[in-house]
Design a protein around this motif. Structure first.
Motif, PDB file in Angstrom:
ATOM      1  N   ILE A 217     -22.417 -19.043  -0.751  1.00 25.18           N
ATOM      2  CA  ILE A 217     -23.285 -18.166  -1.547  1.00 25.18           C
ATOM      3  C   ILE A 217     -23.882 -17.074  -0.672  1.00 25.18           C
ATOM      4  CG2 ILE A 217     -25.491 -18.094  -2.764  1.00 25.18           C
ATOM      5  CD1 ILE A 217     -24.740 -20.811  -3.987  1.00 25.18           C
ATOM      6  N   LYS A 218     -24.404 -17.469   0.499  1.00 26.55           N
ATOM      7  CA  LYS A 218     -25.057 -16.500   1.375  1.00 26.55           C
ATOM      8  C   LYS A 218     -24.056 -15.544   2.016  1.00 26.55           C
ATOM      9  CE  LYS A 218     -29.113 -19.295   2.559  1.00 26.55           C
ATOM     10  NZ  LYS A 218     -29.860 -19.975   3.651  1.00 26.55           N
ATOM     11  N   ALA A 219     -22.870 -16.065   2.345  1.00 27.82           N
ATOM     12  CA  ALA A 219     -21.901 -15.244   3.069  1.00 27.82           C
ATOM     13  C   ALA A 219     -21.105 -14.325   2.150  1.00 27.82           C
ATOM     14  CB  ALA A 219     -20.940 -16.136   3.849  1.00 27.82           C
ATOM     15  N   VAL A 220     -20.927 -14.723   0.887  1.00 27.52           N
ATOM     16  CA  VAL A 220     -20.060 -13.952  -0.015  1.00 27.52           C
ATOM     17  C   VAL A 220     -20.835 -13.411  -1.215  1.00 27.52           C
ATOM     18  CG1 VAL A 220     -17.972 -13.994  -1.418  1.00 27.52           C
ATOM     19  CG2 VAL A 220     -18.069 -15.318   0.696  1.00 27.52           C
ATOM     20  N   CYS A 221     -21.413 -14.292  -2.017  1.00 27.07           N
ATOM     21  CA  CYS A 221     -22.048 -13.860  -3.268  1.00 27.07           C
ATOM     22  C   CYS A 221     -23.186 -12.880  -3.027  1.00 27.07           C
ATOM     23  CB  CYS A 221     -22.577 -15.088  -4.021  1.00 27.07           C
ATOM     24  SG  CYS A 221     -21.384 -15.746  -5.196  1.00 27.07           S
ATOM     25  N   GLN A 222     -24.068 -13.216  -2.104  1.00 29.71           N
ATOM     26  CA  GLN A 222     -25.223 -12.355  -1.873  1.00 29.71           C
ATOM     27  C   GLN A 222     -24.852 -11.111  -1.068  1.00 29.71           C
ATOM     28  OE1 GLN A 222     -28.191 -14.904  -0.105  1.00 29.71           O
ATOM     29  NE2 GLN A 222     -28.750 -15.828  -2.067  1.00 29.71           N
ATOM     30  N   ALA A 223     -23.675 -11.105  -0.464  1.00 29.79           N
ATOM     31  CA  ALA A 223     -23.251  -9.932   0.298  1.00 29.79           C
ATOM     32  C   ALA A 223     -22.559  -8.892  -0.574  1.00 29.79           C
ATOM     33  CB  ALA A 223     -22.310 -10.362   1.426  1.00 29.79           C
ATOM     34  N   ILE A 224     -22.001  -9.297  -1.712  1.00 34.14           N
ATOM     35  CA  ILE A 224     -21.254  -8.364  -2.571  1.00 34.14           C
ATOM     36  C   ILE A 224     -22.125  -7.207  -3.059  1.00 34.14           C
ATOM     37  CG2 ILE A 224     -20.122  -8.160  -4.829  1.00 34.14           C
ATOM     38  CD1 ILE A 224     -18.803 -10.861  -4.292  1.00 34.14           C
ATOM     39  N   PRO A 225     -23.348  -7.453  -3.591  1.00 37.55           N
ATOM     40  CA  PRO A 225     -24.134  -6.314  -4.087  1.00 37.55           C
ATOM     41  C   PRO A 225     -24.886  -5.536  -3.008  1.00 37.55           C
ATOM     42  CG  PRO A 225     -25.250  -8.375  -4.580  1.00 37.55           C
ATOM     43  CD  PRO A 225     -23.976  -8.737  -3.903  1.00 37.55           C
ATOM     44  N   SER A 226     -24.868  -6.003  -1.755  1.00 35.62           N
ATOM     45  CA  SER A 226     -25.688  -5.355  -0.723  1.00 35.62           C
ATOM     46  C   SER A 226     -25.256  -3.912  -0.471  1.00 35.62           C
ATOM     47  CB  SER A 226     -25.628  -6.162   0.578  1.00 35.62           C
ATOM     48  OG  SER A 226     -24.298  -6.228   1.052  1.00 35.62           O
TER      49      SER A 226
END
Length: 249
Positions: A217-226
């Motif tokens: 979640i931290k490495a992929v999901c939360q990085a997509i909208p950054s």
């Protein structure tokens, strides 16, 4: 710009650095690095030939992007001078905000002006002056114009014929982000939600521990909208939907 790095004239680069006030010793050192390069061709593992160029910057050299920005400063100066002389008019996001008639991203340029033939002719003149001085060349095949909805078709066609570049809708994207943001931001950025949803559904959730899920979640999901959030302010509703997708996973 077409073949942007390869077409830089060394004499123009040197004159730009001197005009911008760089010390003579610094300019001589930089030009020594630029002009003493030579090339050979590797054929079946053996070098052949000794090619000495007369212009261009080496791509991949850490200093080349900075030198190209100095070259592009000549283009910027021409556009700013045209606006000071009232031959071009930029755009302002507010009455008290400064006027902007161009934005540069390396060898890509976004230009803003009034949709009138006189300003289109001025842009074409600036292109010619900059091309002749710097060695650069505008890539007309990869260039485009977009107009506001209130621009009459006759004016659009007249400007298109002057600049000889195609007309495109205002919803074009640049570097993966929209160039024009309207009122419906949630629909515009819905692709972010789809990407997060696809990532979550593509993972084998049963094969991962809670710690493994947290890392993904931290490495992929939360990085997509950054990336989009570094430029635009995402709608609150979209952020809640993203949080909901992650929480369900």
């Amino acid at each position: 710009m077409a073949k942007a790095y390869d077409r830089v004239e060394w004499s123009f680069l040197e004159k730009m650095m001197r005009t911008m006030g760089f010390p003579h010793r610094f300019v001589n050192l930089i030009m020594g690095c630029v002009t003493t390069v030579s090339y050979s061709l590797l054929i079946q593992g053996c070098p052949f030939g000794h090619i000495i160029p007369t212009r261009g910057l080496r791509q991949g050299d850490p200093i080349s992007p900075y030198l190209f920005l100095i070259v592009a400063e000549g283009f910027s100066a021409l556009l700013q001078q045209a606006e000071r002389d009232s031959r071009l008019q930029g755009v302002s996001i507010a009455p008290s905000a400064p006027s902007i008639n161009h934005l540069f991203f390396a060898d890509d340029s976004l230009l803003f002006c009034n949709a009138v033939p006189a300003e289109a002719l001025e842009l074409k003149r600036i292109f010619g002056v900059y091309e002749e001085a710097s060695g650069q060349k505008v890539n007309l095949e990869k260039s485009a114009i977009c107009f506001s909805p209130s621009t009459p078709m006759s004016i659009q066609e007249a400007i298109r014929e002057i600049l000889t570049v195609p007309i495109v809708p205002c919803h074009e994207r640049y570097l993966g982000l929209p160039t024009i943001v309207g009122r419906d931001k949630k629909k515009l950025f819905s692709t972010i939600k789809d990407r997060v949803w696809n990532k979550v559904n593509g993972w084998q959730g049963k094969l991962l521990s809670k710690a493994g899920k947290e890392i993904l979640i931290k490495a992929v999901c939360q990085a997509i909208p950054s990336y989009s959030m570094s430029v635009f302010r995402l709608p609150v509703g979209l952020c809640r939907e993203l949080e909901g997708i992650i929480a369900q996973y």
